[in-house]
Design an enzyme around this catalytic site. Structure first.
Site, PDB file in Angstrom:
ATOM      1  N   SER A 138       2.829  14.197  24.281  1.00  0.00           N
ATOM      2  CA  SER A 138       2.308  13.004  23.625  1.00  0.00           C
ATOM      3  C   SER A 138       0.990  12.602  24.274  1.00  0.00           C
ATOM      4  O   SER A 138       0.783  12.846  25.470  1.00  0.00           O
ATOM      5  CB  SER A 138       3.313  11.861  23.777  1.00  0.00           C
ATOM      6  OG  SER A 138       2.759  10.634  23.378  1.00  0.00           O
ATOM      7  N   TYR A 152       7.990   6.469  29.369  1.00  0.00           N
ATOM      8  CA  TYR A 152       7.825   7.574  28.423  1.00  0.00           C
ATOM      9  C   TYR A 152       6.553   8.359  28.748  1.00  0.00           C
ATOM     10  O   TYR A 152       6.563   9.595  28.773  1.00  0.00           O
ATOM     11  CB  TYR A 152       7.772   7.016  27.004  1.00  0.00           C
ATOM     12  CG  TYR A 152       7.492   8.032  25.937  1.00  0.00           C
ATOM     13  CD1 TYR A 152       8.509   8.851  25.450  1.00  0.00           C
ATOM     14  CD2 TYR A 152       6.217   8.173  25.393  1.00  0.00           C
ATOM     15  CE1 TYR A 152       8.254   9.789  24.458  1.00  0.00           C
ATOM     16  CE2 TYR A 152       5.962   9.102  24.396  1.00  0.00           C
ATOM     17  CZ  TYR A 152       6.989   9.912  23.940  1.00  0.00           C
ATOM     18  OH  TYR A 152       6.734  10.830  22.951  1.00  0.00           O
TER      19      TYR A 152
END
Length: 179
Positions: A138, A152
């Site tokens: 990501s 995250y």
């Protein structure tokens, strides 16, 4: 070459789209899921209707025993796994860093990093010749996701580092590793 891929977290979203795309390119696909069997079966049904070879397999990728069973099941039903897509991951609700509990942080790392580690390790143990691992990362790995998902982002930064290290270790064995 019989191309067999495990796509973790493939019951919906990016994983489902990846499994469907690879099936359309001739891969036999194992759709891994954790809880939503109905979603995984729906993706498998669509792949079967299009003429693809597919199975579904429930496994918690953060459990070494369950990952081993996932690979054993896939090999027994589809053949040796030649490709792996580490897609399974979790993202909790938005929170500032100081609001993130240790339990939440550990869970995100267990699924997003340890899960990819365990699956890659199981893949490498049974790999014979050319193949590939794709680790779904990501942009959060670079941005840090302040005020939202620092946990995250940290997990995806670890994924990026693991991807680079594995790519260098496995290149001579004919196994590509990308993120």
């Amino acid at each position: 070459m019989n191309k067999v891929v495990i796509v973790t977290g493939a019951g919906r979203g990016i994983g489902a789209a990846t499994a469907t795309l690879l099936a359309g390119q001739g891969y036999a696909v194992c759709i891994n899921y954790l809880k939503n069997q109905a979603a995984a079966e729906a993706v498998a049904g669509a792949i079967e209707q299009a003429g693809g070879r597919v199975i579904t397999a429930q496994a918690d990728v953060s459990s070494e025993a369950e990952v081993a069973a996932l690979f054993e099941t896939t090999q027994a039903r589809l053949g040796r796994v030649t490709h792996l897509v580490n897609n399974a991951g979790i993202l909790s609700t938005q929170a500032r860093f100081e609001e993130i509990s240790v339990e939440r942080f550990r869970q995100v790392l267990d699924v997003n990093v340890t899960g990819a580690f365990l699956c890659a390790k199981a893949f490498i143990r049974q790999a014979r010749g050319p193949g590939a691992i794709v680790n779904v990362s990501s942009g959060a790995a670079k941005s840090g996701s302040p005020f939202e998902y620092v946990d995250y982002a940290a997990s995806k930064g670890a994924m990026d580092s693991m991807t680079r290290g594995l790519a260098l270790e496995l290149a001579a064995r004919g196994i590509r590793v990308n993120g």
